[in-house]
Every structure is written in structure tokens, then in C-alpha cells.
Scaffold this active site. Structure first.
Site, mmCIF file in Angstrom:
data_model
loop_
_atom_site.group_PDB
_atom_site.id
_atom_site.type_symbol
_atom_site.label_atom_id
_atom_site.label_comp_id
_atom_site.label_asym_id
_atom_site.label_seq_id
_atom_site.Cartn_x
_atom_site.Cartn_y
_atom_site.Cartn_z
ATOM 1 N N LYS A 70 0.820 -1.193 0.000
ATOM 2 C CA LYS A 70 0.000 0.000 0.000
ATOM 3 C C LYS A 70 0.864 1.256 0.000
ATOM 4 O O LYS A 70 0.448 2.305 -0.447
ATOM 5 C CB LYS A 70 -0.887 0.033 1.255
ATOM 6 N N GLU A 135 7.746 2.129 -5.818
ATOM 7 C CA GLU A 135 7.811 1.668 -4.422
ATOM 8 C C GLU A 135 7.978 2.879 -3.505
ATOM 9 O O GLU A 135 8.501 3.918 -3.923
ATOM 10 C CB GLU A 135 9.020 0.708 -4.337
ATOM 11 N N ASP A 136 7.545 2.747 -2.266
ATOM 12 C CA ASP A 136 7.721 3.854 -1.324
ATOM 13 C C ASP A 136 9.129 3.898 -0.751
ATOM 14 O O ASP A 136 9.760 4.937 -0.700
ATOM 15 C CB ASP A 136 6.681 3.792 -0.181
ATOM 16 N N ILE A 137 9.642 2.725 -0.305
ATOM 17 C CA ILE A 137 10.932 2.746 0.385
ATOM 18 C C ILE A 137 11.697 1.455 0.132
ATOM 19 O O ILE A 137 11.112 0.371 0.125
ATOM 20 C CB ILE A 137 10.746 3.008 1.905
ATOM 21 N N ILE A 138 12.984 1.588 -0.109
ATOM 22 C CA ILE A 138 13.883 0.431 -0.119
ATOM 23 C C ILE A 138 14.606 0.476 1.213
ATOM 24 O O ILE A 138 15.340 1.433 1.496
ATOM 25 C CB ILE A 138 14.906 0.506 -1.281
ATOM 26 N N ASP A 139 14.369 -0.518 2.045
ATOM 27 C CA ASP A 139 14.997 -0.568 3.375
ATOM 28 C C ASP A 139 16.163 -1.556 3.274
ATOM 29 O O ASP A 139 17.242 -1.203 2.810
ATOM 30 C CB ASP A 139 13.926 -0.981 4.394
ATOM 31 N N GLY A 141 16.224 -3.911 1.120
ATOM 32 C CA GLY A 141 16.293 -4.236 -0.306
ATOM 33 C C GLY A 141 15.865 -5.663 -0.609
ATOM 34 O O GLY A 141 15.736 -6.048 -1.774
ATOM 35 N N PHE A 188 12.881 4.908 11.451
ATOM 36 C CA PHE A 188 11.583 4.556 10.887
ATOM 37 C C PHE A 188 10.877 5.833 10.459
ATOM 38 O O PHE A 188 10.756 6.771 11.240
ATOM 39 C CB PHE A 188 10.755 3.779 11.900
ATOM 40 N N ARG A 201 -0.641 6.597 7.293
ATOM 41 C CA ARG A 201 -0.791 6.729 5.849
ATOM 42 C C ARG A 201 -1.581 8.000 5.529
ATOM 43 O O ARG A 201 -1.457 8.565 4.449
ATOM 44 C CB ARG A 201 -1.526 5.520 5.255
HETATM 45 N N1 HPA Z 1 8.688 3.259 7.330
HETATM 46 C C1 HPA Z 1 7.587 2.661 6.809
HETATM 47 N N2 HPA Z 1 7.629 1.517 6.164
HETATM 48 C C2 HPA Z 1 8.827 0.927 6.014
HETATM 49 C C3 HPA Z 1 9.995 1.502 6.514
HETATM 50 C C4 HPA Z 1 9.939 2.720 7.218
HETATM 51 O O1 HPA Z 1 10.940 3.301 7.701
HETATM 52 N N3 HPA Z 1 11.005 0.664 6.180
HETATM 53 C C5 HPA Z 1 10.430 -0.366 5.503
HETATM 54 N N4 HPA Z 1 9.126 -0.211 5.388
HETATM 55 MG MG MG Z 2 6.795 -0.442 0.117
#
Ligand code: HPA
Ligand code: MG
Length: 215
Positions: A70, A135-139, A141, A188, A201
Site C-alpha cells: 500500500k 515503491e515507497d521505500i527500499i529498506d 532491499g 523509521f 498513511r
Molecule cells: N517506514 C515505513 N515503512 C517501512 C519503513 C519505514 O521506515 N522501512 C520499511 N518499510
Molecule cells: Mg513499500
């Protein structure tokens, strides 16, 4: 995969961000957030530029824009708005269709390394297409690496990945997307469709660090 140097705006570890009181933050979140790190306007300006880069480099053929739900929905919607504006206002335009996939890899704020596909259209439609994953974020990976492996089975012509954020974390597997909005510290982050257990969100204006991120 792009070179490690996809250019982006870097938010440094010592970035102080902005006081919440300088922004319109919903009252129900006022006590849960610490600072605003990336104001909404900056996200929009950066997204506009990413749209231009994507159009320049993916040009020619039809693009399938694949939103990773999402968290990716806000970035996806805004990025596509900018791409559509470019399509309207330049001599060259690229037809685009949209597709959606939902993966689950997170329990609270810990990456489990496990990914469950819990939704999405039939991926056969991606065969032979130029695919732009949004994608929103690559953490770490890991999620994106797994998704790219999965898509390979469907033989797309080209796959590019645009991520609003990339986290600077020692847990990274070294994956770097083709288009990156911002590189962020190992905290985070929430807002602009990024959640913490589904909350935040609906924080439209900015990306704020949650209290837990500061722990
Ligand atoms: N925030 C929200 N969603 C996430 C994060 C984050 O820092 N890292 C991976 N998914
Ligand atoms: Mg995501």
C-alpha cells in the site's frame, strides 16, 4: 540494476528536520511524531524531476507502471500525474497503463526477510513490456530483490524501479533502485502513505520520524 550512484537528495544522519508546529499535522498524530524530515513540497518537486528522468530513459515504448501497495500509492499517483503532464505538454508522448501488486514483508518495524504476495493482477500481462515498479521505500532491499526475481519469470522487456526513499542501513543487501527520491537515515519514517502498523498513511503533508524510529 542501476549503478550505485542513482542521484538523489541525501538526508544526513544529523539532519534535525523541522518542528512539527511549523506544519499542519492532524491532531490525532501530534504526540506520536518527532520531526518533519521531508516536507510535502520537496517530495513533489523531487517527484517532478524523477518523472522527467523516467520519461527520458524509458521513452519509446508503452510503459506498465506497477504500484507496490500500500505504501507506494501516494508516490505512484503523484509520479504518474507528473508523467501525464509531460505526455500532454511535449511533442513526444509514451502510452502508459497501470498495474498493482501487494506484498507483505513487515511485522511492526522489523524486517522479517519473508515476503508474501497477498494481492495484485495477473503478472502475465507484464510479458514483453517495459515495466516501471513504483515503491515507497527500499529498506534492506530484500523485498525488491525478491519481487525482481519473481517478475523475471514473466519475461518483461525492461524493468526499472523508482523508489521515493532509500534507507541508509547496515542491513542493506546492497540493492539500489534506478530512480531514487531521497536517501534517508536508518530511522523509521512515516507519512505520505508510509505506515507504522497501518497508521500514518493519512499524514499527507510530510514524512515524519515516528517516536519508535528515535529509539
Ligand atoms: N517506514 C515505513 N515503512 C517501512 C519503513 C519505514 O521506515 N522501512 C520499511 N518499510
Ligand atoms: Mg513499500
Amino acid at each position: 540494476m542501476a549503478a550505485l550512484s542513482s542521484p538523489c537528495i541525501v538526508i544526513n544522519d544529523d539532519e534535525q528536520g523541522y518542528d512539527l508546529n511549523l506544519f499542519c499535522i492532524p491532531k490525532h498524530y501530534a504526540t506520536d511524531l518527532d520531526r518533519v524530515y521531508i516536507p510535502h513540497g520537496l517530495i513533489m518537486d523531487r517527484t517532478e524531476r524523477l518523472a522527467r528522468e523516467i520519461m527520458k530513459e524509458m521513452g519509446g515504448d508503452h510503459i506498465v507502471a506497477l504500484c507496490v501497495l500500500k505504501g507506494g500509492y501516494k508516490f505512484f499517483a503523484d509520479l504518474l500525474d507528473y508523467i501525464k503532464a509531460l505526455n500532454r505538454n511535449s511533442d513526444r508522448s509514451i502510452p502508459m497503463t497501470v498495474d498493482f501488486i501487494r506484498l507483505k514483508s513487515y511485522c511492526n518495524d522489523q524486517s522479517t526477510g519473508e515476503i508474501k504476495v497477498i494481492g495484485g493482477d495477473d503478472l502475465c500481462t507484464l510479458t514483453g513490456k517495459n515495466v516501471l515498479i513504483v515503491e515507497d521505500i527500499i529498506d534492506t532491499g530484500k523485498t525488491m530483490q525478491t519481487l525482481l526475481e519473481l517478475l523475471k519469470q514473466f519475461n518483461p522487456k525492461m524493468v526499472k524501479v523508482a523508489s521515493l526513499l532509500v534507507k541508509r542501513t547496515p542491513r542493506s543487501v546492497g540493492y539500489r533502485p534506478d530512480y531514487v527520491g531521497f536517501e534517508v537515515p536508518d530511522k523509521f519514517v512515516v507519512g505520505y502513505a508510509l505506515d507504522y502498523n497501518e497508521y500514518f498513511r493519512d499524514l499527507n503533508v510530510s514524512i515524519g520520524g515516528g517516536q519508535r524510529g528515535a529509539e
